[in-house]
Write an enzyme that holds these catalytic residues in place. Structure first.
Site, PDB file in Angstrom:
ATOM      1  N   GLU A  35       0.875  -1.164   0.000  1.00 47.86           N
ATOM      2  CA  GLU A  35       0.000   0.000   0.000  1.00 47.86           C
ATOM      3  C   GLU A  35       0.920   1.224   0.000  1.00 47.86           C
ATOM      4  O   GLU A  35       1.810   1.330   0.851  1.00 47.86           O
ATOM      5  CB  GLU A  35      -0.888   0.008   1.249  1.00 47.86           C
ATOM      6  CG  GLU A  35      -1.881   1.145   1.190  1.00 47.86           C
ATOM      7  CD  GLU A  35      -2.763   1.259   2.435  1.00 47.86           C
ATOM      8  OE1 GLU A  35      -2.729   0.356   3.291  1.00 47.86           O
ATOM      9  OE2 GLU A  35      -3.468   2.275   2.532  1.00 47.86           O
ATOM     10  N   ARG A 260       5.179 -13.141   9.667  1.00 51.96           N
ATOM     11  CA  ARG A 260       5.831 -11.891   9.320  1.00 51.96           C
ATOM     12  C   ARG A 260       7.187 -11.811  10.024  1.00 51.96           C
ATOM     13  O   ARG A 260       7.433 -12.534  10.993  1.00 51.96           O
ATOM     14  CB  ARG A 260       4.949 -10.684   9.641  1.00 51.96           C
ATOM     15  CG  ARG A 260       4.576 -10.518  11.099  1.00 51.96           C
ATOM     16  CD  ARG A 260       3.525  -9.435  11.297  1.00 51.96           C
ATOM     17  NE  ARG A 260       4.041  -8.106  11.060  1.00 51.96           N
ATOM     18  CZ  ARG A 260       3.546  -7.253  10.154  1.00 51.96           C
ATOM     19  NH1 ARG A 260       2.535  -7.601   9.394  1.00 51.96           N
ATOM     20  NH2 ARG A 260       4.047  -6.059  10.010  1.00 51.96           N
ATOM     21  N   LYS A 270       4.470   0.433   9.426  1.00 56.15           N
ATOM     22  CA  LYS A 270       4.563   1.730   8.763  1.00 56.15           C
ATOM     23  C   LYS A 270       3.954   2.829   9.620  1.00 56.15           C
ATOM     24  O   LYS A 270       4.436   3.955   9.626  1.00 56.15           O
ATOM     25  CB  LYS A 270       3.865   1.662   7.405  1.00 56.15           C
ATOM     26  CG  LYS A 270       4.754   1.096   6.323  1.00 56.15           C
ATOM     27  CD  LYS A 270       4.093   1.177   4.969  1.00 56.15           C
ATOM     28  CE  LYS A 270       3.080   0.064   4.829  1.00 56.15           C
ATOM     29  NZ  LYS A 270       2.523  -0.024   3.470  1.00 56.15           N
TER      30      LYS A 270
HETATM   31  P1  ATP Z   1       2.800  -2.445   8.037  1.00 57.27           P
HETATM   32  O1  ATP Z   1       2.363  -3.383   9.108  1.00 57.27           O
HETATM   33  O2  ATP Z   1       4.228  -2.060   8.117  1.00 57.27           O
HETATM   34  O3  ATP Z   1       1.905  -1.263   7.855  1.00 57.27           O
HETATM   35  P2  ATP Z   1       1.472  -3.615   5.859  1.00 57.27           P
HETATM   36  O4  ATP Z   1       1.239  -5.066   5.831  1.00 57.27           O
HETATM   37  O5  ATP Z   1       0.311  -2.807   6.208  1.00 57.27           O
HETATM   38  O6  ATP Z   1       2.741  -3.330   6.727  1.00 57.27           O
HETATM   39  P3  ATP Z   1       1.625  -3.391   3.047  1.00 57.27           P
HETATM   40  O7  ATP Z   1       2.120  -2.288   2.225  1.00 57.27           O
HETATM   41  O8  ATP Z   1       0.206  -3.740   2.976  1.00 57.27           O
HETATM   42  O9  ATP Z   1       2.037  -3.030   4.517  1.00 57.27           O
HETATM   43  O10 ATP Z   1       2.534  -4.670   2.830  1.00 57.27           O
HETATM   44  C1  ATP Z   1       2.832  -5.218   1.593  1.00 57.27           C
HETATM   45  C2  ATP Z   1       3.175  -6.671   1.777  1.00 57.27           C
HETATM   46  O11 ATP Z   1       4.267  -6.809   2.675  1.00 57.27           O
HETATM   47  C3  ATP Z   1       2.013  -7.431   2.367  1.00 57.27           C
HETATM   48  O12 ATP Z   1       1.824  -8.619   1.619  1.00 57.27           O
HETATM   49  C4  ATP Z   1       2.453  -7.715   3.768  1.00 57.27           C
HETATM   50  O13 ATP Z   1       1.932  -8.935   4.230  1.00 57.27           O
HETATM   51  C5  ATP Z   1       3.973  -7.783   3.654  1.00 57.27           C
HETATM   52  N1  ATP Z   1       4.601  -7.424   4.918  1.00 57.27           N
HETATM   53  C6  ATP Z   1       4.431  -6.302   5.641  1.00 57.27           C
HETATM   54  N2  ATP Z   1       5.137  -6.343   6.786  1.00 57.27           N
HETATM   55  C7  ATP Z   1       5.780  -7.539   6.791  1.00 57.27           C
HETATM   56  C8  ATP Z   1       6.676  -8.194   7.698  1.00 57.27           C
HETATM   57  N3  ATP Z   1       7.058  -7.620   8.857  1.00 57.27           N
HETATM   58  N4  ATP Z   1       7.135  -9.415   7.372  1.00 57.27           N
HETATM   59  C9  ATP Z   1       6.781  -9.994   6.211  1.00 57.27           C
HETATM   60  N5  ATP Z   1       5.938  -9.446   5.313  1.00 57.27           N
HETATM   61  C10 ATP Z   1       5.440  -8.230   5.587  1.00 57.27           C
HETATM   62 MG    MG Z   2      -1.331  -4.122   4.569  1.00 55.48          MG
END
Ligand code: ATP
Ligand code: MG
Length: 566
Positions: A35, A260, A270
């Site tokens: 995102e 994760r 984020k």
């Molecule tokens: P955050 O928790 O940092 O806001 P998010 O999942 O909301 O992360 P996205 O931009 O939606 O952020 O993430 C893109 C991809 O990265 C998603 O498929 C998510 O599952 C993966 N991702 C995010 N954080 C991690 C992590 N700590 N370990 C592994 N994969 C991750």
């Molecule tokens: Mg997300």
């Protein structure tokens, strides 16, 4: 912690089985779906290297899809930064750069289909009421009045939502599933909401936006994704992912969840990283203390080191906390081979070699990296006045101190043996200068008479050295799990940044390009910061010190295994 190499984890096992069964006609299509509401962090790299890695191992393809369904949080500059970071890591999405917002028309069409089949309805409950009606894990949900609206009424209301006739929050579109489902996610989830905000790509064309749970499976389906890899938090959402695709009877990717990445002494969210940036706790998203890709890059991390780290932690189904020492270890392993070794003095102490001719300058040969003979050697100037590290001299040395002491002798790396003859102090008793003699027969750092010295010091020639600022970094948090506290900021490390100036680096670094990495002998790895772009300014970031705590941990573990296992 589970450590596994490439090609051996439960996800790859699933794909191997699918290929054997000729599922998806033998295709493998994955995607990385960020995102664009912030910068990528090291947690994302786990997902990136899994999705791109799997695709390349199985002759498939990986797409980069921006999951841009929330105009209030997303910005073009985040899209640009994400692309730069993925590219820098060395992954290539070729022409497959996609945007969920490109599917808005089709997603709207899918919503209409659901309404026409009596599987979605417009609901006027407020956000709070929806939460209340939803119940909880122990309490079943309640159906609201709006749930029984006719298909015609729903079609007309949804049309009016789209036209902008209602204010934000006045109503939403919900899937009609089951208010008594044991899985709370399935209790008529919201699929569209009104947001009267301009979108960075679609402008003011839309004022209704799909929710993640709706947009995500449908985007996967539209793109023909075969394996939709996501993190464990989405396990409960899988039945919903499947529900939309089953109801609409369209291509059905398989969602597979993995753990994760959690990293000690680090926050990986984020939202929290944004809080650090906006609150001024760090100097922007690319502050070298940040776990963002841009922060790691500025700190001097190499893409290879980060990718090796992701391979070594592997992919598992249970959450764990990975020791940040492993990341640093992967970096040292890479830089040890890659980074030229140079000399820099961070806390200078002046040394005058009294028996060295005043105007003489000698060029001494110095090997660039003993790990790689191809890196060759360079010439470094030696002269009468030098700087050494203040720490490398002790007037009252403790036992086992093998560096310079009054009357003691040490080797200057690549140069000569020197002996300390006299110590000059200021009025407060602080040592300001040493007077030494050198042994001209010890050129290159060796004598023929077999005389040995225990210490070897790094140094620079005072008249030739370049002045530099050096920024030393410590962990951003003082606790291994900062996110355990209600406010993660309480364990911010007040001493995570120390600025040393003036420091002195050898003259060969005169035109060192921004981002180039060096081993400062005996001190650690450092890289040139972009702030050096100001004319005549040299700023170095400490990348990582030399001491490898992970190697020590591994050694202890090995010894323990040997003792236990016999
Ligand atoms: P955050 O928790 O940092 O806001 P998010 O999942 O909301 O992360 P996205 O931009 O939606 O952020 O993430 C893109 C991809 O990265 C998603 O498929 C998510 O599952 C993966 N991702 C995010 N954080 C991690 C992590 N700590 N370990 C592994 N994969 C991750
Ligand atoms: Mg997300």
């Amino acid at each position: 912690m589970v450590i596994s190499g490439v090609g051996e984890d439960f996800i790859r096992d699933i794909i191997i089985e699918d290929l054997k069964a000729n599922k998806n006609e033998g295709r493998v299509v994955t995607r990385f779906p960020p995102e664009p509401n912030g910068y990528l962090h090291i947690g994302h790299v786990k997902s990136i290297s899994l999705n791109f890695g799997v695709a390349s191992e199985f002759k498939g393809i990986c797409y980069l899809r921006f999951d841009d369904t929330n105009p209030t949080k997303e910005e073009q500059r985040y899209i640009d930064a994400i692309k730069e970071d993925v590219q820098w890591l060395g992954f290539d999405w070729a022409e497959h750069e996609y945007y969920a917002s490109d599917y808005f028309e089709r997603l709207y069409g899918y919503a209409l289909t659901l309404i026409k089949e009596g599987k979605a309805y417009v609901c006027d409950l407020s956000q709070e009421e929806i939460r209340e009606y939803r119940g909880s894990l122990t309490e079943s949900g309640r159906e609201c009045l709006y749930r029984s609206r006719s298909i015609e009424e729903n079609l007309s209301l949804f049309e009016r939502m789209k036209k902008g006739e209602f204010e934000d929050g006045a109503c939403v579109l919900r899937a009609k599933i089951d208010m008594n489902s044991p899985n709370v996610v399935m209790r008529d989830p919201v699929i569209y909401r009104i947001i009267k905000a301009s979108h960075h790509r679609t402008g003011n064309r839309w004022c209704i936006y799909p929710m993640y749970d709706f947009a995500h499976p449908l985007s996967d389906s539209i793109e023909g994704i075969t394996h939709s890899l996501c993190t464990l938090e989405f396990e409960n959402n899988r039945p919903l992912y499947d529900w939309f695709l089953d109801q609409l009877n369209i291509h059905h990717p398989q969602q597979i969840e993995f753990a994760r990445l959690n990293l000690s002494y680090t926050v990986l969210s984020k939202r929290k990283l944004l809080e650090l940036v906006e609150g001024g706790y760090v100097n922007g998203w690319d502050d070298p203390r940040m776990p963002t890709i841009s922060g790691l890059r500025r700190r001097g991390y190499t893409p290879q080191a980060i990718r090796t780290f992701c391979e070594r932690i592997g992919v598992a189904k249970t959450n764990s906390l990975v020791d940040i020492a492993l990341l640093e270890h992967c970096l040292r392993e890479d830089l040890n081979r890659r980074a030229p070794r140079v000399m820099a003095v961070l806390c200078p102490l002046k040394v005058v070699i009294d028996n060295y001719p005043e105007d003489q300058v000698e060029e001494l040969e110095a090997i660039n990296n003993p790990e790689d003979p191809l890196m060759g050697s360079r010439l470094i100037p030696f002269s009468r006045v030098l700087y050494i590290e203040r720490d490398d001299f002790r007037e009252d040395p403790p036992p086992g101190f093998f560096r310079l002491t009054p009357d003691g002798e040490v080797r200057l790396k690549h140069a000569y043996y020197i002996r300390c003859e006299d110590v000059v102090k200021d009025e407060r008793g602080e040592v300001v200068e040493l007077h030494c003699s050198y042994d001209p027969r010890s050129r290159g750092g060796w004598t023929r008479d077999g005389r040995k010295v225990k210490g070897t010091l790094h140094w620079v020639s005072a008249q030739h050295a370049l002045e530099a600022e050096v920024r030393l970094y410590d962990r951003l948090f003082t606790k291994p799990s900062p996110e355990e506290d209600p406010d993660f900021k309480v364990s911010l490390n007040p001493e995570s940044l120390k600025i040393l100036s003036p420091c002195w680096v050898e003259s060969s670094l005169k035109d060192a390009p921004i981002g180039s990495r060096y081993q400062f002998l005996r001190l650690g790895y450092f890289c040139v910061d972009p702030d050096s772009s100001d004319e005549g300014r040299l700023v170095f970031n400490q990348t990582v010190p030399l001491r490898d705590t992970w190697a020590k941990i591994e050694k202890l573990q090995k010894e323990k295994r040997r003792r236990d296992g016999g």
